[in-house]
Design a protein around this motif. Sequence first.
Motif, PDB file in Angstrom:
ATOM      1  N   LEU A 427       0.822  -1.209   0.000  1.00 28.48           N
ATOM      2  CA  LEU A 427       0.000   0.000   0.000  1.00 28.48           C
ATOM      3  C   LEU A 427       0.859   1.264   0.000  1.00 28.48           C
ATOM      4  O   LEU A 427       0.377   2.345   0.333  1.00 28.48           O
ATOM      5  CB  LEU A 427      -0.917   0.006   1.241  1.00 28.48           C
ATOM      6  N   SER A 428       2.117   1.123  -0.411  1.00 26.69           N
ATOM      7  CA  SER A 428       3.016   2.274  -0.382  1.00 26.69           C
ATOM      8  C   SER A 428       2.528   3.403  -1.287  1.00 26.69           C
ATOM      9  O   SER A 428       2.796   4.579  -1.029  1.00 26.69           O
ATOM     10  CB  SER A 428       4.426   1.844  -0.796  1.00 26.69           C
ATOM     11  N   ALA A 429       1.808   3.054  -2.361  1.00 25.62           N
ATOM     12  CA  ALA A 429       1.323   4.085  -3.283  1.00 25.62           C
ATOM     13  C   ALA A 429       0.321   5.018  -2.618  1.00 25.62           C
ATOM     14  O   ALA A 429       0.099   6.138  -3.092  1.00 25.62           O
ATOM     15  CB  ALA A 429       0.695   3.428  -4.507  1.00 25.62           C
ATOM     16  N   LEU A 430      -0.312   4.577  -1.518  1.00 26.62           N
ATOM     17  CA  LEU A 430      -1.302   5.413  -0.843  1.00 26.62           C
ATOM     18  C   LEU A 430      -0.671   6.465   0.070  1.00 26.62           C
ATOM     19  O   LEU A 430      -1.345   7.420   0.456  1.00 26.62           O
ATOM     20  CB  LEU A 430      -2.245   4.546  -0.001  1.00 26.62           C
ATOM     21  N   LYS A 431       0.611   6.283   0.414  1.00 25.41           N
ATOM     22  CA  LYS A 431       1.238   7.159   1.404  1.00 25.41           C
ATOM     23  C   LYS A 431       1.148   8.625   0.996  1.00 25.41           C
ATOM     24  O   LYS A 431       0.793   9.488   1.806  1.00 25.41           O
ATOM     25  CB  LYS A 431       2.700   6.755   1.604  1.00 25.41           C
ATOM     26  N   ASP A 432       1.491   8.914  -0.262  1.00 22.70           N
ATOM     27  CA  ASP A 432       1.522  10.301  -0.727  1.00 22.70           C
ATOM     28  C   ASP A 432       0.412  10.601  -1.727  1.00 22.70           C
ATOM     29  O   ASP A 432       0.425  11.661  -2.363  1.00 22.70           O
ATOM     30  CB  ASP A 432       2.878  10.604  -1.368  1.00 22.70           C
ATOM     31  N   LEU A 433      -0.533   9.679  -1.867  1.00 28.78           N
ATOM     32  CA  LEU A 433      -1.591   9.870  -2.856  1.00 28.78           C
ATOM     33  C   LEU A 433      -2.614  10.888  -2.374  1.00 28.78           C
ATOM     34  O   LEU A 433      -3.119  10.811  -1.254  1.00 28.78           O
ATOM     35  CB  LEU A 433      -2.294   8.533  -3.126  1.00 28.78           C
ATOM     36  N   ARG A 434      -2.882  11.861  -3.256  1.00 32.80           N
ATOM     37  CA  ARG A 434      -3.964  12.820  -3.020  1.00 32.80           C
ATOM     38  C   ARG A 434      -4.904  12.713  -4.216  1.00 32.80           C
ATOM     39  O   ARG A 434      -4.535  13.001  -5.350  1.00 32.80           O
ATOM     40  CB  ARG A 434      -3.424  14.236  -2.867  1.00 32.80           C
ATOM     41  N   LEU A 435      -6.134  12.312  -3.929  1.00 34.68           N
ATOM     42  CA  LEU A 435      -7.057  11.954  -4.997  1.00 34.68           C
ATOM     43  C   LEU A 435      -8.463  12.369  -4.615  1.00 34.68           C
ATOM     44  O   LEU A 435      -8.870  12.258  -3.461  1.00 34.68           O
ATOM     45  CB  LEU A 435      -6.998  10.436  -5.230  1.00 34.68           C
ATOM     46  N   ASP A 436      -9.200  12.852  -5.597  1.00 33.28           N
ATOM     47  CA  ASP A 436     -10.599  13.222  -5.392  1.00 33.28           C
ATOM     48  C   ASP A 436     -11.307  13.022  -6.725  1.00 33.28           C
ATOM     49  O   ASP A 436     -11.069  13.774  -7.679  1.00 33.28           O
ATOM     50  CB  ASP A 436     -10.707  14.676  -4.938  1.00 33.28           C
ATOM     51  N   GLY A 437     -12.148  11.986  -6.792  1.00 37.96           N
ATOM     52  CA  GLY A 437     -12.744  11.713  -8.093  1.00 37.96           C
ATOM     53  C   GLY A 437     -14.049  10.968  -8.028  1.00 37.96           C
ATOM     54  O   GLY A 437     -14.453  10.446  -6.984  1.00 37.96           O
ATOM     55  N   LYS A 438     -14.700  10.949  -9.189  1.00 39.71           N
ATOM     56  CA  LYS A 438     -15.946  10.225  -9.363  1.00 39.71           C
ATOM     57  C   LYS A 438     -15.836   9.363 -10.617  1.00 39.71           C
ATOM     58  O   LYS A 438     -15.280   9.796 -11.624  1.00 39.71           O
ATOM     59  CB  LYS A 438     -17.124  11.185  -9.500  1.00 39.71           C
ATOM     60  N   LEU A 439     -16.383   8.155 -10.530  1.00 43.72           N
ATOM     61  CA  LEU A 439     -16.359   7.238 -11.660  1.00 43.72           C
ATOM     62  C   LEU A 439     -17.706   6.549 -11.762  1.00 43.72           C
ATOM     63  O   LEU A 439     -18.250   6.077 -10.760  1.00 43.72           O
ATOM     64  CB  LEU A 439     -15.252   6.189 -11.486  1.00 43.72           C
ATOM     65  N   SER A 440     -18.241   6.509 -12.955  1.00 41.50           N
ATOM     66  CA  SER A 440     -19.473   5.756 -13.205  1.00 41.50           C
ATOM     67  C   SER A 440     -19.202   4.757 -14.321  1.00 41.50           C
ATOM     68  O   SER A 440     -18.356   4.999 -15.191  1.00 41.50           O
ATOM     69  CB  SER A 440     -20.619   6.701 -13.599  1.00 41.50           C
ATOM     70  N   ALA A 441     -19.886   3.624 -14.267  1.00 37.65           N
ATOM     71  CA  ALA A 441     -19.691   2.569 -15.264  1.00 37.65           C
ATOM     72  C   ALA A 441     -21.036   1.975 -15.630  1.00 37.65           C
ATOM     73  O   ALA A 441     -21.813   1.588 -14.750  1.00 37.65           O
ATOM     74  CB  ALA A 441     -18.754   1.490 -14.736  1.00 37.65           C
ATOM     75  N   GLY A 442     -21.309   1.902 -16.924  1.00 34.64           N
ATOM     76  CA  GLY A 442     -22.561   1.291 -17.368  1.00 34.64           C
ATOM     77  C   GLY A 442     -22.576  -0.196 -17.116  1.00 34.64           C
ATOM     78  O   GLY A 442     -23.578  -0.761 -16.679  1.00 34.64           O
ATOM     79  N   SER A 443     -21.440  -0.860 -17.386  1.00 37.62           N
ATOM     80  CA  SER A 443     -21.328  -2.299 -17.155  1.00 37.62           C
ATOM     81  C   SER A 443     -19.880  -2.617 -16.836  1.00 37.62           C
ATOM     82  O   SER A 443     -18.970  -2.248 -17.590  1.00 37.62           O
ATOM     83  CB  SER A 443     -21.779  -3.082 -18.394  1.00 37.62           C
ATOM     84  N   LEU A 444     -19.671  -3.324 -15.733  1.00 43.69           N
ATOM     85  CA  LEU A 444     -18.325  -3.658 -15.295  1.00 43.69           C
ATOM     86  C   LEU A 444     -18.301  -5.098 -14.806  1.00 43.69           C
ATOM     87  O   LEU A 444     -19.117  -5.498 -13.975  1.00 43.69           O
ATOM     88  CB  LEU A 444     -17.886  -2.718 -14.169  1.00 43.69           C
TER      89      LEU A 444
END
Length: 743
Positions: A427-444
């Motif tokens: 989980l090292s990638a989360l240490k400095d990650l700053r993220l704010d987003g929205k995602l929608s998917a019709g079919s996944l």
Amino acid sequence: MKRTFRILLAVVGVLLALIIVAIIALPLLFDPNDYKAQINAAIERQIGREVDISGDIGLSVFPWLGLELGRVDVANAEGFGDEPMAQMNAAQISVKLLPLLSRDIEVGTVSLDGLRLRLARNDEGRSNWADISEHIAEGQDQAAEEEQTDAPEDSEDESGFTLESLQIGAIDIQDAAVSWQDATTGADYRLTDVTLSTGRLVDGEPVRLEFSGDVAAPAEKFAAEFNLITRIEPNIAEQFYRFSDLSLNVLANGEAVPNGQQQATLGGNGEFDAAEGRLKLSGVSLQAAGLNVTGSMDGTGLNAEPSYSGRVTVKRFDPRSVMRELAIEAPATQDSDALSSAGFDAQFTANNDSVQFKQVLATLDASSLKGSAGVENFDNPAATFDLDLDELNVDDYLPPGSAEQAQTEKPPETGGGQEQKEAEIDLSALKDLRLDGKLSAGSLTAANINVTNAELTVKARDGVLTIEPLTADLYEGNVRVSARVDASRDTPRYALKGNLNGLQFQPLLKDVADTERVGALANMNIDVTTAGKQVASMKRALNGTFGFDLRDGAFNGFNLAQVIASARSRLSGDGAPENGSGIGDSETTPFNRFAASFNVVDGVMAGRDLNLVTRVLEASGSGSYDLGKNALDYTVNATVPENASGKLSELAGLTVPITLTGNLMSPSYSLDVKSALRGAAEKRLQDEKAQLENKVREKLEERGAEVDGEVRDRIKQGLQRLFGGQKDAAPANENTDSSPDAQ
């Protein structure tokens, strides 16, 4: 008057004739090579560096004032080696004389051959041209002071010579080379075999330019040949430059180049306004490694705070072909047609601290992604996105067989089993990650699970990733989930909370575990937390609650009533033994409701409120399931109704304990029919005893007057001894175990 004018014309004519004769005779009477020492000394005084003009000096006067130079060397700075810092084999320049009278400069072809320029920086960070710059600056300051001292106090500013126009016949540079070595970084770059040629250069008029050569970086094991052709329109007075029909071809090779060799072509048009600090590029195209990229850009504020806007398009390409061109091994995928087509298109804005993409359209095979995304603060990046995915099957891009392996207990080809359980989650990638987003998917589709109309909001700050909420339609039902991953501590922590409503359970089980054991309309809820670096430790640290409520369904391949009846038949000897698993292709146990809730403590799920209602019996249950050990220990008490008929009639009104153990997906079970039958025998004896006692009591009451108290007591004692002696006379039956080893 006329005579005087004629005399003046004659005088002027004679003077012009004398000047022309003098100009023609000058090269014959004057040899500049006789003054090499003085010329060398003058140049050395200007730059503060030794200069050697070893080649011949040629001079021409009319109609062109021309100068030709042979070999010239400029010594290197102390500590930078014995080779000259700059040298040339030959140079030529000429200026037409007559246009100078009207303050126009018309230069002929400027040619330069065999230029060698060796630039360097030592380990102290000082360049080999720094002393020249310092010496020239000192000379300019001294000259300015002398000019100010010698100038009369009442002198007025004079405009002096003003250049009206400049024309250059052409520029021709052949066999030039430039090198750069930086001891502070170890950089070593070399530009060789350089040629530069132009047409006629006139301010405000277009000119063709050709530029070619070789560039090399030995330390990086990289080399390339390049050739540039373009059309330039300079406007020096207004500091405005326009280029068009640019064509740059590069052929790179070396160990640092994928596949050892790559070719790229760049084209486009542009404008540069130096005064306004604006750059505009249009019709830009780049072709390399099977990619065709086009775009445009408008840059402003280049003299202060630059900002850029434009559009970039990556035309449809074959990702596998591009990976082959770049010597990247294409991954094997479950779908052989995966990674066969991709593309990208977006508008962008950027500055020194951020970049934003709008109207994004990214495609991968049959999937497309639309929306916007960006990054702010490059020093501490913060990413944002708002994207809409039409459809994507993640499983298509996994290694072959991954979907089937995911349904097994130990998928060997994907690192499953004990090795997977003990592997730490990175989980090292989360240490400095700053993220704010929205995602929608019709079919996944992922891990064989298909969801539709999915939406999620995700945030990441200070090592904490939050998904809240995630909503989707799932197997004719809907799901709402929130999740949290906290990687800010030494031991990561996780939280999951959600609800499933109206879910068709059988197709979900089929896709997840490749079984159709249970079919029903399902409602579920979960609220759990855990911590750990490995899957195994996360299972052991799981705490919270979990519950389900299945309605109007069936256990397929398992008939609970038949299992109980068969067990009874085996004990009584009037029926053939059934398969110990109780599974048959046509066997089912329909139910109206199957529900339970569990408390999870340290990876162990425990519950006491299981409720099963079928058409022929009801059941309750309690027990536990250890997630870490995948061990089930649960007891279901099946109650046979009073009106049961057939083989269940002997158990009517009684409860049959069923013990479930082993693997959750394929448990073993055992039925304690012996206890149920013993209970039935005891119940019958109790009933018969009560009936006999009632009959005796009635008789005694009828003849109460004839029998005295002592006789009545003796009769009661006899009845008690009679029924008490037969209390343990229940049938001696045995338990029935359906585990694979207890047939």
